[in-house]
Design an enzyme around this catalytic site. Structure first.
Site, PDB file in Angstrom:
ATOM      1  N   GLY A 507      25.531  21.778  39.139  1.00  0.00           N
ATOM      2  CA  GLY A 507      26.895  21.439  39.496  1.00  0.00           C
ATOM      3  C   GLY A 507      27.181  21.730  40.943  1.00  0.00           C
ATOM      4  N   GLY A 509      30.245  23.350  42.836  1.00  0.00           N
ATOM      5  CA  GLY A 509      31.556  23.994  42.747  1.00  0.00           C
ATOM      6  C   GLY A 509      32.269  23.899  44.068  1.00  0.00           C
ATOM      7  N   GLY A 510      33.459  24.461  44.104  1.00  0.00           N
ATOM      8  CA  GLY A 510      34.246  24.413  45.314  1.00  0.00           C
ATOM      9  C   GLY A 510      33.582  25.125  46.480  1.00  0.00           C
ATOM     10  N   GLY A 512      30.170  25.641  46.873  1.00  0.00           N
ATOM     11  CA  GLY A 512      28.774  25.317  47.096  1.00  0.00           C
ATOM     12  C   GLY A 512      28.108  24.929  45.786  1.00  0.00           C
ATOM     13  N   PRO A 513      26.853  24.459  45.868  1.00  0.00           N
ATOM     14  CA  PRO A 513      26.165  23.995  44.666  1.00  0.00           C
ATOM     15  C   PRO A 513      25.768  25.148  43.740  1.00  0.00           C
ATOM     16  CG  PRO A 513      24.710  23.910  46.552  1.00  0.00           C
ATOM     17  CD  PRO A 513      26.054  24.273  47.080  1.00  0.00           C
ATOM     18  N   VAL A 514      25.608  24.839  42.468  1.00  0.00           N
ATOM     19  CA  VAL A 514      25.193  25.825  41.472  1.00  0.00           C
ATOM     20  C   VAL A 514      23.863  25.380  40.878  1.00  0.00           C
ATOM     21  CG1 VAL A 514      25.828  26.998  39.342  1.00  0.00           C
ATOM     22  CG2 VAL A 514      27.591  26.288  40.931  1.00  0.00           C
ATOM     23  N   LYS A 528      24.976  30.524  42.404  1.00  0.00           N
ATOM     24  CA  LYS A 528      25.909  29.797  43.268  1.00  0.00           C
ATOM     25  C   LYS A 528      25.494  30.020  44.711  1.00  0.00           C
ATOM     26  CE  LYS A 528      30.326  29.309  42.163  1.00  0.00           C
ATOM     27  NZ  LYS A 528      30.816  27.943  42.369  1.00  0.00           N
ATOM     28  N   ASP A 625      42.282  27.944  41.895  1.00  0.00           N
ATOM     29  CA  ASP A 625      41.603  26.668  41.622  1.00  0.00           C
ATOM     30  C   ASP A 625      41.224  26.570  40.158  1.00  0.00           C
ATOM     31  OD1 ASP A 625      40.614  24.178  42.105  1.00  0.00           O
ATOM     32  OD2 ASP A 625      38.743  24.856  43.017  1.00  0.00           O
TER      33      ASP A 625
END
Ligand SMILES: *[C@@H]1O[C@H](CO)[C@@H](O)[C@H](O)[C@H]1NC(C)=O
Ligand SMILES: *[C@@H]1O[C@H](CO)[C@@H](O)[C@H](O)[C@H]1NC(C)=O
Ligand SMILES: *[C@@H]1O[C@H](CO)[C@@H](O)[C@H](O)[C@H]1NC(C)=O
Ligand SMILES: *[C@@H]1O[C@H](CO)[C@@H](O)[C@H](O)[C@H]1NC(C)=O
Ligand SMILES: *[C@@H]1O[C@H](CO)[C@@H](O)[C@H](O)[C@H]1NC(C)=O
Ligand SMILES: *[C@@H]1O[C@H](CO)[C@@H](O)[C@H](O)[C@H]1NC(C)=O
Ligand SMILES: *[C@@H]1O[C@H](CO)[C@@H](O)[C@H](O)[C@H]1NC(C)=O
Ligand SMILES: *[C@@H]1O[C@H](CO)[C@@H](O)[C@H](O)[C@H]1NC(C)=O
Length: 814
Positions: A507, A509-510, A512-514, A528, A625
């Site tokens: 994924g 996320g807000g 950075g990538p996970v 993360k 968020d």
């Protein structure tokens, strides 16, 4: 004259024909050669030898790779240190062996040094289906004059030997490439350490980095190398002539390889034909305990449920520097409390262990365990003993002197020397004292907690100290001040996530990538990878992360550790196998898996997590968020809020371009935040209200539309509610599972949470009560964003989001 020309032409034609034919074969003879663009392919079509260039390099190399495997997987390189600069390289067989020459100058770039001079002048080179390039005697094909398997590169293939030929002195080790584009010798080498009883180690220069340990008959003591791939046989040979380790595949149609990576890991791969990809079977180091001597001397490293090390002194030992030890600086290890008496000592058996470093050990292959013990007892510097070979009830004797180094949990057992008094102590006093202490402290706190109407939970932490928790409702506060967030090594995370491969990305996320990661002990983690452009200082980052780590609740995703290394800032979370709420709720078929009972649990759990963030933790945290994709689902589909606490840490100093991504998400944002950039706990309440309505209706507020009406989900829900037709909002796939009263309450609560003015919205603890009571609820007014009011119809402007930051308290100590 003419005839001669024709004849010459004929001969040169014939010669080139032979050359061309030879390239489709598996061998070359002295009159033949292969140039760049030509290759030999093994008889079964497994391996190919020829010239290649690494992807991001212009240098060319002579190498061996899997034929028909894409991407190019090189297993051996001849001219590792001397790259060719263009395609003029030529491989020849000469009476000196194999020679790689620079075609334009005829200078030798690389040559095989033959161990024996061929008696005849007719050797030939052949590539075998094992990946071995061999030079054979033309008159006696059994005679191997030279083979690439004797000079491994970074890849250890089935049938290769790792170790020493004691007769010729040839040492075979596997060494990493400098980088993925440079096959030159890198830092890391996997080899046999012959000091003491032989063991396999991975070194960086002269330093041992990882120890696979000594061979114990079935495997190396410190390696679970083949737990996931059993289709192979292992052999360890140790006699007067040679010492080596070798593995072979039971089915040679399969491809398995072991590689020392450019970052110093030992990885093994298995080719999956169906998917056309390499499956990682193993990656070492898998945990911090795999790093050599991470706990120092006389100390045991263990990895419990999580990926993080805990060091524990052996019985009868204490930390050499207790203050450093408390701070998780373990490298100084432990020292004996009372000296050994030498004559009157006994032994204590340690089970489920990896054998300690054998580099200063002594061994005898024929002695039995009793003789071993007797011998150890006689020598005052002997500190431990064990069987050499665990097969058939055990045989042989291995003895250690002085400090015991690099102990961790494994499958072997050994005996450590202990004073008689300690032996008694261990069995009686110590444990009784500890238990007594627990009982006394426990009872006192029990009474206290009960008096305060809380429950108690006693926990022994990694420093063997007791931590006492009192549980109140669903919140949990530690009576102990410091939660030490483990710092995890970048290489451990890199190997767990396949070096942050796109296949592991789960994924974006807000912040950075996970990535999903699997440690070799099977523990799954979510990593993360924070955007690199945060201006925040390291110390500040660490402080913030320690604060976030203190937020612990069963409806929050647990932060397991962090990693700050080489410009990387990584947060390591527990992995949630069922992804996030949006993955289910907005998918036509997956939403059927969430019946009403489950959805109600998700709503309640999310509410409890928020109450904790807003009120029950020692910090006041505003999420900023909150949305369905930030509500993750665990095995039992129970909700866990993610990304909490990051807003101030990473949102505050993001550059303007990132602001849109970082702060809030359209569809969940309250009007006062969208328009004035001001937010409070009530902005989270607004987002929660949107989530409730989305969960009930299985429709996205952001993409909501109904024919002929200019309404969003909130407006539509309110319209139906005011017409007393709320049940029309309910997701049809819920079918009979709905509990009408509960559903109607949830819709009304949702509407109360999305009121235009913050002061008209309930706080989260009232929401909890509303969800669980059956007292009448107050009546909601028209919600925010109802048919496109003036104040909210202006497009959400990114700049607005960064306004007013200073006046906002996100994370404050209380
Ligand atoms: C051959 O050698 C010359 C002189 O050393 C060098 O300039 C040239 O680059 C080499 N050719 C290749 C293919 O490496
Ligand atoms: C290729 O060129 C580099 C520098 O241009 C030189 O150092 C190297 O020796 C050359 N390689 C060969 C095989 O000649
Ligand atoms: C390779 O490079 C050398 C010198 O750099 C040059 O003399 C030779 O012609 C080149 N060979 C080819 C095949 O380009
Ligand atoms: C290249 O060198 C080898 C030995 O060094 C020699 O036998 C051969 O004749 C040379 N070839 C050319 C074309 O110069
Ligand atoms: C290996 O050694 C090199 C040079 O000393 C060093 O730069 C590198 O960080 C070391 N690698 C590890 C994993 O310790
Ligand atoms: C060996 O492996 C190949 C490829 O995976 C498979 O097709 C074949 O059936 C296997 N043979 C045996 C005897 O298991
Ligand atoms: C090993 O032990 C046996 C039996 O005690 C003894 O005969 C033999 O000499 C020992 N070997 C070595 C190398 O010490
Ligand atoms: C104990 O063993 C060590 C190592 O083998 C040896 O150097 C030392 O002499 C031995 N001491 C005695 C008293 O046998």
């Amino acid at each position: 004259m003419q005839n001669l020309k024709v004849l010459l032409w004929f001969w040169s034609f014939l010669f080139s024909l032979i050359l061309r034919i030879s390239t489709s074969l598996d061998s070359i003879a002295p009159t033949q050669s292969i140039g760049d663009g030509e290759s030999l392919i093994s008889r079964g079509g497994t391996f190919e030898v020829g010239f290649f260039k690494p992807e991001n390099s212009n240098s060319r190399y002579l190498g061996i790779w899997y034929y028909n495997v894409s991407p190019l997987t090189v297993v051996w390189v001849a001219n590792r240190e001397k790259p060719l600069n263009n395609t003029s390289g030529i491989l020849r067989v000469t009476d000196q062996g194999l020679v790689l020459v620079n075609g334009s100058t005829n200078s030798t770039v690389w040559s095989s040094n033959m161990l024996r001079k061929p008696e005849n002048q007719n050797p030939f080179a052949q590539i075998l289906d094992s990946g071995n390039l061999v030079l054979k005697d033309g008159h006696n094909e059994e005679e191997i004059l030279w083979q690439s398997f004797d000079y491994p590169g970074d890849t250890f293939l089935p049938g290769m030997k790792l170790g020493l030929d004691l007769v010729t002195g040839l040492e075979r080790s596997v060494s990493s490439w400098k980088s993925t584009d440079d096959p030159g010798h890198g830092y890391y080498e996997t080899k046999l350490d012959r000091r003491g009883y032989p063991q396999v180690v991975i070194t960086n220069g002269t330093a041992t980095m990882i120890r696979l340990g000594p061979w114990t008959g079935l495997t190396f003591s410190g390696s679970t190398l083949y737990l996931r791939y059993t289709q192979l046989s292992n052999e360890f040979v140790f006699n007067e002539k040679e010492i080596f380790y070798e593995y072979n595949l039971l089915n040679t149609s399969n491809f398995v390889r072991i590689v020392v990576t450019t970052w110093g890991n030992l990885q093994s791969f298995h080719w999956l034909r169906q998917t056309g990809s390499w499956e990682t079977l193993l990656s070492i180091p898998a945990t911090q305990c795999d790093k050599y001597a991470v706990c120092g001397a006389n100390s045991i490293c263990s990895v419990f449920n999580t990926a993080f090390p805990t060091c524990k002194c052996l019985n009868g030992f204490v930390p050499k520097y207790p203050e450093k030890w408390e701070e998780s600086h373990w490298s100084d290890g432990c020292v004996r409390i009372t000296p050994l008496s030498c004559s009157k000592d006994g032994f204590k058996k340690l089970t489920n262990m990896v054998l300690p470093d054998t580099s200063s050990s002594w061994y005898n292959k024929t002695m039995n365990l009793q003789e071993c013990e007797d011998l150890c007892l006689k020598n005052c510097s002997c500190t431990a003993y064990a069987n050499l070979d665990i097969r058939g009830g055990g045989s042989g004797c291995l003895i250690w002197f002085h400090d015991l180094i690099d102990m961790k949990e494994g499958v072997n057992e050994f005996y450590i020397r202990t004073t008689i008094s300690e032996l008694d102590d261990n069995q009686n006093n110590n444990s009784i004292k500890k238990k007594l202490a627990v009982i006394i402290i426990g009872s006192a706190l029990f009474i206290m907690c009960i008096t305060l109407g809380m429950a108690i939970y006693v926990w022994r932490n990694k420093l063997e100290k007791l931590e006492i928790f009192c549980w109140k409702q669903n919140s949990c506060e530690s009576a102990n001040e410091d939660i030490d967030l483990p710092s995890i090594d970048l290489s451990t995370i890199a190997s767990a996530t396949n070096h942050f491969s796109s296949g592991n990305k789960v994924g974006e996320g807000g912040f950075g990538p996970v990535y999903k990661g699997v440690l070799a002990n099977g523990v799954e983690i979510a990593v993360k990878r924070l955007s690199k452009n945060s201006q925040q200082g390291l110390q500040e980052f660490k402080t913030e992360v320690q604060l976030i780590a203190k937020l612990q609740h069963r409806n929050l995703v647990k932060l397991l550790g962090c990693c700050i290394q080489q410009k990387e800032k990584l947060l390591i979370y527990e992995f949630m196998p069922n992804r996030s709420l949006d993955y289910f709720i907005f998918d036509g078929s997956r939403r059927k898996l969430l019946d009403w009972t489950k959805r109600f649990q998700i709503i309640s759990g999310t509410a409890r997590g928020l109450v904790y963030l807003h009120q029950d933790s020692r910090l006041r945290v505003i999420h900023r968020d909150l949305k369905t994709s930030n509500i993750l689902l665990d095995k039992g589909m129970d909700p866990k809020i993610s990304d909490f606490g990051l807003a101030r840490t990473f949102g505050g100093d993001q550059t303007v371009e990132n602001t849109k991504r970082v702060m809030g998400t359209h569809g969940y944002i309250s009007p006062e935040y969208a328009v004035h950039g001001s937010f409070s706990m009530k902005s989270d309440v607004f987002s929660f209200g949107v989530i409730v309505l989305e969960v009930v209706s299985a429709r996205k507020n952001r993409e909501f539309s109904i024919p002929h009406q200019d309404l969003n989900l909130l407006g539509y829900a309110w319209k139906l509610w005011s017409e007393e037709k709320s049940l029309e909002l309910v997701d049809e796939s819920l079918g009979d599972s709905i509990v009408e009263d509960q559903v109607l309450r949830c819709i009304q609560i949702g509407l109360l949470c999305v009121q235009e003015r913050p002061e008209h919205r309930p706080n989260m603890s009232s929401v909890i009560h509303m969800l669980n009571d059956d007292k009448p609820l107050s009546r909601p007014n028209q919600p925010a964003f109802y048919p496109h009011q003036e104040s909210s119809s202006s497009p959400i402007n990114n700049e607005m989001f960064s306004r007013n930051e200073a006046s906002i308290t996100l994370l404050e100590a209380r």
